[in-house]
Write a protein that holds these residues in place. Sequence first.
Motif, PDB file in Angstrom:
ATOM      1  N   LEU A 310       0.826  -1.206   0.000  1.00  0.00           N
ATOM      2  CA  LEU A 310       0.000   0.000   0.000  1.00  0.00           C
ATOM      3  C   LEU A 310       0.860   1.257   0.000  1.00  0.00           C
ATOM      4  O   LEU A 310       0.541   2.244  -0.668  1.00  0.00           O
ATOM      5  CB  LEU A 310      -0.932  -0.011   1.219  1.00  0.00           C
ATOM      6  CG  LEU A 310      -2.101  -1.001   1.144  1.00  0.00           C
ATOM      7  CD1 LEU A 310      -2.785  -1.118   2.510  1.00  0.00           C
ATOM      8  CD2 LEU A 310      -3.114  -0.596   0.075  1.00  0.00           C
ATOM      9  N   ARG A 313       2.106   1.849  -3.405  1.00  0.00           N
ATOM     10  CA  ARG A 313       1.048   2.342  -4.283  1.00  0.00           C
ATOM     11  C   ARG A 313       0.631   3.769  -3.947  1.00  0.00           C
ATOM     12  O   ARG A 313      -0.304   4.306  -4.547  1.00  0.00           O
ATOM     13  CB  ARG A 313      -0.152   1.397  -4.233  1.00  0.00           C
ATOM     14  CG  ARG A 313       0.168   0.009  -4.788  1.00  0.00           C
ATOM     15  CD  ARG A 313      -1.047  -0.929  -4.780  1.00  0.00           C
ATOM     16  NE  ARG A 313      -0.666  -2.279  -5.183  1.00  0.00           N
ATOM     17  CZ  ARG A 313      -1.525  -3.288  -5.333  1.00  0.00           C
ATOM     18  NH1 ARG A 313      -2.830  -3.085  -5.115  1.00  0.00           N
ATOM     19  NH2 ARG A 313      -1.102  -4.493  -5.687  1.00  0.00           N
ATOM     20  N   TYR A 315      -0.414   5.148  -0.901  1.00  0.00           N
ATOM     21  CA  TYR A 315      -1.458   5.416   0.083  1.00  0.00           C
ATOM     22  C   TYR A 315      -0.876   5.944   1.397  1.00  0.00           C
ATOM     23  O   TYR A 315       0.246   5.628   1.771  1.00  0.00           O
ATOM     24  CB  TYR A 315      -2.251   4.143   0.388  1.00  0.00           C
ATOM     25  CG  TYR A 315      -3.149   3.682  -0.733  1.00  0.00           C
ATOM     26  CD1 TYR A 315      -4.460   4.155  -0.843  1.00  0.00           C
ATOM     27  CD2 TYR A 315      -2.704   2.762  -1.675  1.00  0.00           C
ATOM     28  CE1 TYR A 315      -5.293   3.721  -1.873  1.00  0.00           C
ATOM     29  CE2 TYR A 315      -3.527   2.322  -2.708  1.00  0.00           C
ATOM     30  CZ  TYR A 315      -4.823   2.813  -2.793  1.00  0.00           C
ATOM     31  OH  TYR A 315      -5.638   2.378  -3.804  1.00  0.00           O
ATOM     32  N   GLU A 316      -1.686   6.725   2.088  1.00  0.00           N
ATOM     33  CA  GLU A 316      -1.410   7.102   3.474  1.00  0.00           C
ATOM     34  C   GLU A 316      -2.177   6.106   4.342  1.00  0.00           C
ATOM     35  O   GLU A 316      -3.385   5.910   4.147  1.00  0.00           O
ATOM     36  CB  GLU A 316      -1.895   8.529   3.723  1.00  0.00           C
ATOM     37  CG  GLU A 316      -1.632   9.072   5.100  1.00  0.00           C
ATOM     38  CD  GLU A 316      -2.139  10.500   5.249  1.00  0.00           C
ATOM     39  OE1 GLU A 316      -2.238  10.960   6.404  1.00  0.00           O
ATOM     40  OE2 GLU A 316      -2.446  11.142   4.226  1.00  0.00           O
ATOM     41  N   ILE A 317      -1.511   5.486   5.314  1.00  0.00           N
ATOM     42  CA  ILE A 317      -2.086   4.337   6.014  1.00  0.00           C
ATOM     43  C   ILE A 317      -2.320   4.636   7.502  1.00  0.00           C
ATOM     44  O   ILE A 317      -1.473   5.242   8.166  1.00  0.00           O
ATOM     45  CB  ILE A 317      -1.162   3.107   5.909  1.00  0.00           C
ATOM     46  CG1 ILE A 317      -0.664   2.910   4.466  1.00  0.00           C
ATOM     47  CG2 ILE A 317      -1.868   1.853   6.417  1.00  0.00           C
ATOM     48  CD1 ILE A 317      -1.742   2.656   3.471  1.00  0.00           C
ATOM     49  N   ALA A 331      -6.701   3.045   4.103  1.00  0.00           N
ATOM     50  CA  ALA A 331      -5.750   3.468   3.067  1.00  0.00           C
ATOM     51  C   ALA A 331      -6.331   4.668   2.325  1.00  0.00           C
ATOM     52  O   ALA A 331      -7.366   4.553   1.661  1.00  0.00           O
ATOM     53  CB  ALA A 331      -5.470   2.316   2.108  1.00  0.00           C
ATOM     54  N   ILE A 332      -5.688   5.818   2.449  1.00  0.00           N
ATOM     55  CA  ILE A 332      -6.168   7.051   1.826  1.00  0.00           C
ATOM     56  C   ILE A 332      -5.294   7.362   0.617  1.00  0.00           C
ATOM     57  O   ILE A 332      -4.079   7.565   0.749  1.00  0.00           O
ATOM     58  CB  ILE A 332      -6.136   8.214   2.834  1.00  0.00           C
ATOM     59  CG1 ILE A 332      -6.953   7.848   4.080  1.00  0.00           C
ATOM     60  CG2 ILE A 332      -6.678   9.487   2.192  1.00  0.00           C
ATOM     61  CD1 ILE A 332      -6.811   8.844   5.215  1.00  0.00           C
ATOM     62  N   GLY A 333      -5.903   7.378  -0.563  1.00  0.00           N
ATOM     63  CA  GLY A 333      -5.178   7.632  -1.796  1.00  0.00           C
ATOM     64  C   GLY A 333      -5.787   8.767  -2.591  1.00  0.00           C
ATOM     65  O   GLY A 333      -6.729   9.432  -2.137  1.00  0.00           O
ATOM     66  N   GLU A 334      -5.267   8.997  -3.779  1.00  0.00           N
ATOM     67  CA  GLU A 334      -5.752  10.089  -4.624  1.00  0.00           C
ATOM     68  C   GLU A 334      -7.226   9.929  -4.971  1.00  0.00           C
ATOM     69  O   GLU A 334      -7.942  10.917  -5.159  1.00  0.00           O
ATOM     70  CB  GLU A 334      -4.920  10.159  -5.902  1.00  0.00           C
ATOM     71  CG  GLU A 334      -3.489  10.612  -5.687  1.00  0.00           C
ATOM     72  CD  GLU A 334      -2.717  10.724  -6.991  1.00  0.00           C
ATOM     73  OE1 GLU A 334      -3.304  10.402  -8.046  1.00  0.00           O
ATOM     74  OE2 GLU A 334      -1.545  11.144  -6.946  1.00  0.00           O
ATOM     75  N   THR A 337     -10.745   6.814  -0.081  1.00  0.00           N
ATOM     76  CA  THR A 337     -10.391   5.936   1.034  1.00  0.00           C
ATOM     77  C   THR A 337     -10.808   4.501   0.751  1.00  0.00           C
ATOM     78  O   THR A 337     -11.863   4.252   0.163  1.00  0.00           O
ATOM     79  CB  THR A 337     -11.073   6.423   2.330  1.00  0.00           C
ATOM     80  OG1 THR A 337     -10.626   7.755   2.622  1.00  0.00           O
ATOM     81  CG2 THR A 337     -10.743   5.504   3.499  1.00  0.00           C
ATOM     82  N   GLU A 338      -9.953   3.566   1.169  1.00  0.00           N
ATOM     83  CA  GLU A 338     -10.254   2.138   1.073  1.00  0.00           C
ATOM     84  C   GLU A 338      -9.960   1.496   2.430  1.00  0.00           C
ATOM     85  O   GLU A 338      -9.121   2.000   3.195  1.00  0.00           O
ATOM     86  CB  GLU A 338      -9.410   1.469  -0.014  1.00  0.00           C
ATOM     87  CG  GLU A 338      -9.660   2.031  -1.408  1.00  0.00           C
ATOM     88  CD  GLU A 338      -8.688   1.488  -2.452  1.00  0.00           C
ATOM     89  OE1 GLU A 338      -8.821   1.874  -3.626  1.00  0.00           O
ATOM     90  OE2 GLU A 338      -7.805   0.690  -2.083  1.00  0.00           O
ATOM     91  N   ASN A 366     -17.164   3.487   0.859  1.00  0.00           N
ATOM     92  CA  ASN A 366     -15.824   3.327   0.299  1.00  0.00           C
ATOM     93  C   ASN A 366     -15.508   1.839   0.124  1.00  0.00           C
ATOM     94  O   ASN A 366     -16.049   0.995   0.839  1.00  0.00           O
ATOM     95  CB  ASN A 366     -14.780   3.967   1.219  1.00  0.00           C
ATOM     96  CG  ASN A 366     -14.908   5.476   1.250  1.00  0.00           C
ATOM     97  OD1 ASN A 366     -15.048   6.121   0.207  1.00  0.00           O
ATOM     98  ND2 ASN A 366     -14.886   6.054   2.443  1.00  0.00           N
TER      99      ASN A 366
END
Length: 397
Positions: A310, A313, A315-317, A331-334, A337-338, A366
Motif C-alpha cells: 500500500l 502504491r 497510500y497514506e495508512i 488506506a487514503i489515496g488520490e 479511502t479504502e 468506500n
Amino acid sequence: MIKRPEYLDMLITFKEKDLIKVVSGIRRCGKSTLFELYQEYLLENGVEQSQIISINFEEGDYADITDSRQLYNLVNEKLHPDKMNYVFLDEVQKVHEFEKTCDSLYIKKNVDLYITGSNAYLLSGELATLLAGRYIEVKMMPLSFKEYISAVGDTDLTKKYNNYITNGSFPYTLELKTKKERKVYLDGVYTSVVLKDIVARKRIAEVSMLDSVIRFIFDNIGNITSSTNIANTATSKGRKMSVHTVENYLSALIESFMIYKVERYDIKGKQYLGSGHKYYVSDLGFRQYLLGDKPFDFGHILENVVYLELIRRGYEIYVGKIDDAEVDFIAIGEDGTEYYQMGYTAMEPKILERELKPLDSIKDHNPKYLLTMDNISKVSHNGIKQMNALDWLLDIE
C-alpha cells in the motif's frame, strides 16, 4: 539487474526538470543500481559519457571528501562547460553540510542533480529548508512481491511467497543460493544500517539495548504497542530502559527506513488516537535473520507485506478502530479511502464472520477488501470484496 521500472520511469519523467531528484531508502534496496540503470538510459539516448559525473561515497576513493567545499570543487572541476551535466551523488549524507553543495550545483543551468541517502534525516534538516519546493523525492523500497516474481518466475506462487517472506526482499538476495549465504548477507546489511545510520549518527552507547528494542518490534509485527510497553518489557527482563530512550531508538529506526510506524484512527469518532501504534518492518528477511525459526503469526506477516505494498502504491495508512473492533488498514489515496482486513485463512464460517465484522460495521460506501491466502476467486460479502492476497499483490483481477 532487475529493471525497477516504477522508479526508473520517475527519473526519466523528471529528467532535466528544474528539480533535484532525491532517491531515499534503506541501504541495499537498489538505489545505486537505479542510478546505473538510469545512466544506461542516458547513454542510449544521446548523452555522452563525459556528461555523466557519478560519485558514490561508499567507495574508498572518496573517503577524503568530508566537507561541502571539497565536494563542490570535486564536482565543479568535472563539469562540461558547454553541455548539460548529469551529476549523481550516492550516499551524499556522509559529507558534512552536503546541502550547501547541492544548493550551489542546483543553481547552475547546466547541472541536472541526482542524490541518494539511506536515512530520512537527509530530508529532515537543512536540505529540506534550503531547497524547499526545489526537489522531488523518490522513495525506494526493497523488492515488491510483484518485482520478486518478475525475477524468479510465477510458477508455484505460494512457495515463492514463502521464500519471499523468509529470504527477504533485498535485490541481491536473489543471487544467493543457500541459507548460510543469505544470513551472512543480511548480517552485513543489518550491521551496516544499525552501526552507520543509527549508532554513529545518534551516538548510541548501549548497542545491546538498541538491539533488544529491534528484536521486540520484529517479534510484535502488527501488534498494538507503545514505548511504555517496550520499556516495561525490557525492564522486566533485567535491562532497565526509560520510555525516552525507547522513543529515541524508535525514531532512529524509522529514520533509517528499517521500520514503519502506523498511527491509529477512530472511524466513528473521526479522530486520531494518541496511544498505541503498530510497527512493520521494511524487509521480512531481517525478521528471519534476527529471530531465526521462532514461530510467527502468518496473518501478521501478510499484514506487513500488504502494508508495504500500500505504501508503494502511494497510500497514506492508518490502523482503524470502530467501536471495540479493529480494521487493519485505512488506506487514503488520490481516489479516496479504502479499507483492508487481512487473515491468513477465512475458510471456516466463524473466522470469516469475525474478519468481515469490522468492515461491515463501517457505514460509508468506500471500497472494502478482505485479503487472505485462501485459493478462491474474488467474491463479495455485502459489498466487501474478498480475494486472494497474492492476486491482489500481483494486480490480478
